[in-house]
Write a protein that holds these residues in place. Structure first.
Motif, PDB file in Angstrom:
ATOM      1  N   TYR A 101     -27.467  -0.307 -60.195  1.00  0.00           N
ATOM      2  CA  TYR A 101     -28.448  -1.389 -60.248  1.00  0.00           C
ATOM      3  C   TYR A 101     -27.886  -2.490 -61.096  1.00  0.00           C
ATOM      4  CZ  TYR A 101     -30.021   1.962 -63.836  1.00  0.00           C
ATOM      5  OH  TYR A 101     -30.109   2.895 -64.810  1.00  0.00           O
TER       6      TYR A 101
ATOM      7  N   ASP B 276     -45.828  -4.709 -62.631  1.00  0.00           N
ATOM      8  CA  ASP B 276     -45.255  -5.281 -61.423  1.00  0.00           C
ATOM      9  C   ASP B 276     -44.226  -6.351 -61.792  1.00  0.00           C
ATOM     10  OD1 ASP B 276     -45.473  -7.415 -59.041  1.00  0.00           O
ATOM     11  OD2 ASP B 276     -45.972  -5.407 -58.309  1.00  0.00           O
ATOM     12  N   SER B 277     -43.223  -6.488 -60.971  1.00  0.00           N
ATOM     13  CA  SER B 277     -42.115  -7.412 -61.238  1.00  0.00           C
ATOM     14  C   SER B 277     -42.542  -8.886 -61.312  1.00  0.00           C
ATOM     15  CB  SER B 277     -41.015  -7.237 -60.195  1.00  0.00           C
ATOM     16  OG  SER B 277     -41.516  -7.516 -58.903  1.00  0.00           O
TER      17      SER B 277
ATOM     18  N   ASP C  59     -36.290  -6.584 -60.190  1.00  0.00           N
ATOM     19  CA  ASP C  59     -36.037  -6.223 -58.798  1.00  0.00           C
ATOM     20  C   ASP C  59     -36.790  -4.929 -58.473  1.00  0.00           C
ATOM     21  OD1 ASP C  59     -35.037  -5.420 -56.339  1.00  0.00           O
ATOM     22  OD2 ASP C  59     -32.946  -5.823 -56.849  1.00  0.00           O
ATOM     23  N   LYS C  60     -37.872  -5.061 -57.689  1.00  0.00           N
ATOM     24  CA  LYS C  60     -38.714  -3.906 -57.356  1.00  0.00           C
ATOM     25  C   LYS C  60     -37.919  -2.731 -56.804  1.00  0.00           C
ATOM     26  CE  LYS C  60     -43.087  -6.152 -56.177  1.00  0.00           C
ATOM     27  NZ  LYS C  60     -44.071  -6.307 -55.107  1.00  0.00           N
ATOM     28  N   SER C  61     -36.892  -3.020 -56.038  1.00  0.00           N
ATOM     29  CA  SER C  61     -36.115  -1.941 -55.420  1.00  0.00           C
ATOM     30  C   SER C  61     -35.359  -1.109 -56.454  1.00  0.00           C
ATOM     31  CB  SER C  61     -35.136  -2.514 -54.395  1.00  0.00           C
ATOM     32  OG  SER C  61     -34.126  -3.281 -55.027  1.00  0.00           O
ATOM     33  N   LYS C  62     -35.180  -1.642 -57.646  1.00  0.00           N
ATOM     34  CA  LYS C  62     -34.446  -0.917 -58.692  1.00  0.00           C
ATOM     35  C   LYS C  62     -35.370  -0.087 -59.583  1.00  0.00           C
ATOM     36  CE  LYS C  62     -30.793  -3.318 -57.549  1.00  0.00           C
ATOM     37  NZ  LYS C  62     -30.053  -2.903 -56.413  1.00  0.00           N
ATOM     38  N   GLN C  63     -36.679  -0.358 -59.546  1.00  0.00           N
ATOM     39  CA  GLN C  63     -37.609   0.293 -60.455  1.00  0.00           C
ATOM     40  C   GLN C  63     -37.621   1.810 -60.321  1.00  0.00           C
ATOM     41  OE1 GLN C  63     -41.077  -1.888 -61.512  1.00  0.00           O
ATOM     42  NE2 GLN C  63     -42.379  -0.090 -61.262  1.00  0.00           N
TER      43      GLN C  63
END
Length: 159
Positions: A159, A69-70, A111-115
């Motif tokens: 990203y 997790d970030s 950045d969670k949105s980039k994972q």
């Protein structure tokens, strides 16, 4: 993520490890030394790996994409280990089965949105016959670094 999130210090061409735990520990250590992850990162990766295995097998290569997790990440980074001897990871597709992994790409995504994007791009990269052949036949860390920089960070990677 940009090309600068993976550098020579985060590449291990001849990673020697008895098992996935040791391999993840070595690669996590590289990310920690660069200040990219918190002390909690290593254990968070192992915990996540127990619940959501990351071993994958394509037609051309068996690899793992462990990550955490970030909240355990200070700044984005990618550590790559090409193992001298494969280690077992549980299969992402069937956790009851093992995958003998030759390559580990340890992700530290802030950045969670980039994972998801990063994971998708890595999987696409590992499905390319020429790219995977070049990875497996790499002779030095710089060569492996360039392969990842030139293939992972191209095209629609916003990203």
């Amino acid at each position: 993520m940009k090309k600068t999130f993976i550098d020579l210090d985060l590449i291990n061409l001849n990673l020697e490890a008895q098992d996935k735990i040791e391999a993840i520990k070595i690669l996590s250590g590289k990310l920690y030394e660069k200040g990219k992850v918190k002390t909690s990162f290593f254990n968070a990766v192992l915990d996540r790996e127990k619940k959501f295995p990351t071993g994958l097998k394509t037609k051309f290569i068996s690899f793992a994409l462990p990550h955490a997790d970030s909240k355990h990440v200070n700044s984005a980074g990618v550590a790559v280990g090409l193992l001298k001897k494969p280690v077992k990871f549980k299969s992402m597709e069937d956790p009851d089965n093992n995958v003998n992994v030759k390559l580990i790409v340890l992700l530290a995504v802030k950045d969670k949105s980039k994972q998801v994007i990063v994971l998708q791009n890595l999987i696409k990269m590992m499905q390319n016959k020429i790219t995977t052949q070049n990875i497996l036949s790499s002779n030095d860390d710089k060569e492996l670094l360039l392969l990842f920089q030139n293939n992972l960070f191209v095209k629609n990677n916003n990203y």
